[in-house]
Design a protein around this motif. Structure first.
Motif, mmCIF file in Angstrom:
data_model
loop_
_atom_site.group_PDB
_atom_site.id
_atom_site.type_symbol
_atom_site.label_atom_id
_atom_site.label_comp_id
_atom_site.label_asym_id
_atom_site.label_seq_id
_atom_site.Cartn_x
_atom_site.Cartn_y
_atom_site.Cartn_z
ATOM 1 N N ARG A 269 -11.142 -11.440 -5.143
ATOM 2 C CA ARG A 269 -10.763 -12.118 -3.900
ATOM 3 C C ARG A 269 -9.460 -12.882 -4.067
ATOM 4 N NH1 ARG A 269 -16.449 -13.435 -3.586
ATOM 5 N NH2 ARG A 269 -15.955 -15.576 -4.164
ATOM 6 N N ALA A 270 -9.300 -13.550 -5.196
ATOM 7 C CA ALA A 270 -8.059 -14.289 -5.457
ATOM 8 C C ALA A 270 -6.875 -13.326 -5.498
ATOM 9 C CB ALA A 270 -8.167 -15.069 -6.763
ATOM 10 N N THR A 271 -7.058 -12.183 -6.121
ATOM 11 C CA THR A 271 -5.989 -11.182 -6.179
ATOM 12 C C THR A 271 -5.679 -10.651 -4.791
ATOM 13 O OG1 THR A 271 -6.597 -10.552 -8.431
ATOM 14 C CG2 THR A 271 -5.328 -8.948 -7.161
ATOM 15 N N LEU A 272 -6.712 -10.382 -3.998
ATOM 16 C CA LEU A 272 -6.512 -9.894 -2.642
ATOM 17 C C LEU A 272 -5.724 -10.889 -1.806
ATOM 18 C CD1 LEU A 272 -7.012 -7.767 -0.456
ATOM 19 C CD2 LEU A 272 -9.223 -8.874 -0.003
ATOM 20 N N VAL A 273 -6.089 -12.165 -1.886
ATOM 21 C CA VAL A 273 -5.370 -13.196 -1.140
ATOM 22 C C VAL A 273 -3.914 -13.267 -1.609
ATOM 23 C CG1 VAL A 273 -5.180 -15.704 -0.794
ATOM 24 C CG2 VAL A 273 -7.383 -14.562 -0.530
ATOM 25 N N GLU A 274 -3.719 -13.192 -2.910
ATOM 26 C CA GLU A 274 -2.358 -13.235 -3.466
ATOM 27 C C GLU A 274 -1.526 -12.050 -2.958
ATOM 28 O OE1 GLU A 274 -0.090 -12.886 -7.763
ATOM 29 O OE2 GLU A 274 -2.218 -13.413 -7.729
ATOM 30 N N LEU A 275 -2.105 -10.853 -3.004
ATOM 31 C CA LEU A 275 -1.385 -9.665 -2.572
ATOM 32 C C LEU A 275 -1.091 -9.675 -1.075
ATOM 33 C CD1 LEU A 275 -3.233 -6.961 -4.706
ATOM 34 C CD2 LEU A 275 -0.915 -7.842 -5.057
ATOM 35 N N LEU A 276 -2.082 -10.086 -0.281
ATOM 36 C CA LEU A 276 -1.840 -10.159 1.171
ATOM 37 C C LEU A 276 -0.794 -11.226 1.495
ATOM 38 C CD1 LEU A 276 -5.484 -9.698 2.491
ATOM 39 C CD2 LEU A 276 -3.602 -8.047 2.616
ATOM 40 N N GLY A 277 -0.841 -12.335 0.788
ATOM 41 C CA GLY A 277 0.175 -13.364 0.970
ATOM 42 C C GLY A 277 1.557 -12.859 0.620
ATOM 43 N N LYS A 278 1.652 -12.105 -0.440
ATOM 44 C CA LYS A 278 2.929 -11.521 -0.869
ATOM 45 C C LYS A 278 3.432 -10.540 0.190
ATOM 46 C CE LYS A 278 5.051 -9.140 -4.814
ATOM 47 N NZ LYS A 278 4.788 -8.584 -6.149
#
Length: 135
Positions: free
Chosen positions: A123-132
């Motif tokens: 989930r943290a990676t998903l949020v990071e990628l979507l934010g990017k």
């Protein structure tokens, strides 16, 4: 198999569509639509938000946000309060706050059935990628 940009875009859209469809179905049991709950949520998080700011936060036009706010006032979910100058602000009523909380539980249930299946790290990676992708 190579994943195209369109594949990624479609996957994001499918997940969003699933969330919206399920949330609208379940929120209807509370007498709310997803846009109404979204207004309650954003107004709770941004109590001094103008109608324009709420429109932006909820992906609506100023005109549609004004009409929605009017209907929510008529239902006793929002109340108008004075703001600086001629500005009109809105606040949650007790009923609006009750439905915001209940709607949050409903929406958390919807999310738990999809992104909730991911690990905390995923989930943290998903949020990071979507934010990017949105920056």
């Amino acid at each position: 198999m190579a994943v195209s940009l369109q594949d990624v875009g479609l996957a994001v859209k499918r997940l969003q569509w699933r969330h919206h469809r399920e949330a609208n179905t379940r929120l209807a049991e509370l007498g709310l639509s997803l846009p109404q709950w979204d207004v309650l949520r954003h107004l709770h998080d941004n109590p001094d938000a103008s109608l324009h700011a709420l429109a932006t936060l909820t992906f609506q036009t100023d005109q549609s946000m004004g009409a929605l706010a009017g209907r929510m006032i008529d239902r006793g979910l929002l109340a108008r309060v004075g703001g600086p100058g001629r500005a009109v602000r809105h606040t949650l009523t007790a009923e609006g706050e009750r439905l915001r909380e209940a709607g949050s539980r409903v929406f958390d249930g919807v999310l738990s059935e999809s992104v909730g299946r991911l690990t905390r790290a995923e989930r943290a990676t998903l949020v990071e990628l979507l934010g990017k992708a949105t920056s």
